[in-house]
Write a protein that holds these residues in place. Structure first.
Motif, PDB file in Angstrom:
ATOM      1  N   THR B  28       0.845  -1.201   0.000  1.00  0.00           N
ATOM      2  CA  THR B  28       0.000   0.000   0.000  1.00  0.00           C
ATOM      3  C   THR B  28       0.880   1.251   0.000  1.00  0.00           C
ATOM      4  O   THR B  28       2.095   1.173   0.179  1.00  0.00           O
ATOM      5  CB  THR B  28      -0.882   0.067   1.264  1.00  0.00           C
ATOM      6  N   ALA B  30       0.868   3.479   2.307  1.00  0.00           N
ATOM      7  CA  ALA B  30       1.410   3.597   3.665  1.00  0.00           C
ATOM      8  C   ALA B  30       2.683   2.751   3.822  1.00  0.00           C
ATOM      9  O   ALA B  30       3.654   3.175   4.451  1.00  0.00           O
ATOM     10  CB  ALA B  30       0.362   3.182   4.696  1.00  0.00           C
ATOM     11  N   ASP B  31       2.685   1.546   3.232  1.00  0.00           N
ATOM     12  CA  ASP B  31       3.877   0.682   3.286  1.00  0.00           C
ATOM     13  C   ASP B  31       5.034   1.316   2.526  1.00  0.00           C
ATOM     14  O   ASP B  31       6.197   1.220   2.933  1.00  0.00           O
ATOM     15  CB  ASP B  31       3.574  -0.689   2.669  1.00  0.00           C
ATOM     16  N   CYS B  55      -1.911  12.601  -0.566  1.00  0.00           N
ATOM     17  CA  CYS B  55      -1.327  11.685  -1.521  1.00  0.00           C
ATOM     18  C   CYS B  55      -2.241  11.478  -2.723  1.00  0.00           C
ATOM     19  O   CYS B  55      -3.464  11.561  -2.616  1.00  0.00           O
ATOM     20  CB  CYS B  55      -1.031  10.392  -0.750  1.00  0.00           C
ATOM     21  N   PRO B  63      -6.435   7.794  -0.312  1.00  0.00           N
ATOM     22  CA  PRO B  63      -5.957   7.576   1.057  1.00  0.00           C
ATOM     23  C   PRO B  63      -4.692   6.710   1.062  1.00  0.00           C
ATOM     24  O   PRO B  63      -4.422   6.005   0.076  1.00  0.00           O
ATOM     25  CB  PRO B  63      -7.126   6.856   1.734  1.00  0.00           C
ATOM     26  N   VAL B  64      -3.933   6.771   2.166  1.00  0.00           N
ATOM     27  CA  VAL B  64      -2.672   6.016   2.217  1.00  0.00           C
ATOM     28  C   VAL B  64      -2.888   4.502   2.272  1.00  0.00           C
ATOM     29  O   VAL B  64      -1.958   3.735   2.053  1.00  0.00           O
ATOM     30  CB  VAL B  64      -1.782   6.453   3.411  1.00  0.00           C
ATOM     31  N   GLU B  65      -4.131   4.090   2.528  1.00  0.00           N
ATOM     32  CA  GLU B  65      -4.428   2.638   2.551  1.00  0.00           C
ATOM     33  C   GLU B  65      -4.543   2.073   1.137  1.00  0.00           C
ATOM     34  O   GLU B  65      -4.692   0.862   0.959  1.00  0.00           O
ATOM     35  CB  GLU B  65      -5.754   2.373   3.282  1.00  0.00           C
ATOM     36  N   THR B  66      -4.483   2.923   0.124  1.00  0.00           N
ATOM     37  CA  THR B  66      -4.673   2.468  -1.255  1.00  0.00           C
ATOM     38  C   THR B  66      -3.624   1.424  -1.669  1.00  0.00           C
ATOM     39  O   THR B  66      -2.425   1.643  -1.476  1.00  0.00           O
ATOM     40  CB  THR B  66      -4.585   3.681  -2.208  1.00  0.00           C
ATOM     41  N   PRO B  67      -4.049   0.293  -2.243  1.00  0.00           N
ATOM     42  CA  PRO B  67      -3.093  -0.727  -2.704  1.00  0.00           C
ATOM     43  C   PRO B  67      -2.242  -0.203  -3.864  1.00  0.00           C
ATOM     44  O   PRO B  67      -2.720   0.597  -4.665  1.00  0.00           O
ATOM     45  CB  PRO B  67      -3.989  -1.878  -3.176  1.00  0.00           C
TER      46      PRO B  67
END
Lengths: 142, 83
Positions: B28, B30-31, B55, B63-67
């Motif tokens: 993601t 975030a990662d 982002c 959102p930062v959770e986006t894959p």
């Protein structure tokens, strides 16, 4: 999108095509002088900025019966008093043209990828986003 | 996979470059941020307050959770100040 200045009258005149258009509203944003401001540098995200502006203009056209919409936004280094951007909207009646122009401005402020940096006598700093600009979007979603 | 990563405004200044190609296996956004922060101190400092960073994934706010699967371009920037 351009580094170059624009001719407000000429741009607005392009929306005057057609006898059905009874109203054209324009807004111009300028670099506000004072506070030791020397230059304002406007950065954008080539590709995404054009896409965001197109989306915002499209949303305005879905909400109001517009016969034309235009957004012109400059980037690069500008001086106090320089024009930064303009929007123009055209419709059969003034209410839709005024409302759509206001909507475009509210969305441009916090949904189009532009960042402003102010260079003053004391140094340079990025302009912070204002909570009021974010709050201004809410009135369009009630 | 290779992802084009872009930085704007003060984030670009703190990291010292506007774009780079990153080889990553992050799942993601975030990662990806975590990977960058672990890489060098300038990234760690630039990304220290994610509340101040927005982002975009393939040029759309996300959102930062986006894959990241299939994503070509990720951009990081402060809240926008147009108009």
């Amino acid at each position: 999108m351009s580094e170059a200045d624009f001719d407000l009258g000429a741009e607005a005149a392009r929306l005057e095509a057609g006898e059905e258009t009874g109203a054209v509203v324009t807004f111009t944003g300028r670099v506000r002088g004072g506070g030791g401001l020397r230059r304002m540098v406007i950065e954008h995200y080539p590709g995404m900025t054009e896409r965001a502006l197109t989306e915002i203009a499209g949303e305005a056209a879905r909400r109001w019966p517009l016969s034309g919409t235009m957004i012109y936004h400059r980037h690069g280094s500008l001086a106090p008093g320089d024009r930064i951007m303009m929007v123009a909207t055209a419709s059969r009646h003034r209410e839709a043209a005024f409302a759509a122009a206001s909507f475009l401005m509210d969305y441009l402020k916090s949904r189009a990828p532009f960042w402003k940096k102010e260079e003053t006598d004391d140094g340079a700093d990025w302009v912070a986003a204002r909570d009021a600009d974010e709050a201004a979007l809410e009135r369009w979603n009630e | 996979m290779k992802v084009q990563v872009l930085y704007f405004a003060w984030l670009r200044e703190r990291i010292g470059q506007g774009r780079e190609v990153v080889e990553t296996e992050a799942a993601t956004v975030a990662d990806l941020v975590a990977e960058l922060r672990a890489r060098e101190e300038r990234y760690d400092l630039a990304f220290s307050d994610m509340g101040a960073i927005r982002c975009a994934v393939d040029q759309a706010l996300a959102p930062v959770e986006t894959p990241l699967d299939g994503v070509r371009e990720v951009a990081f920037f402060p809240p926008m100040t147009g108009g």
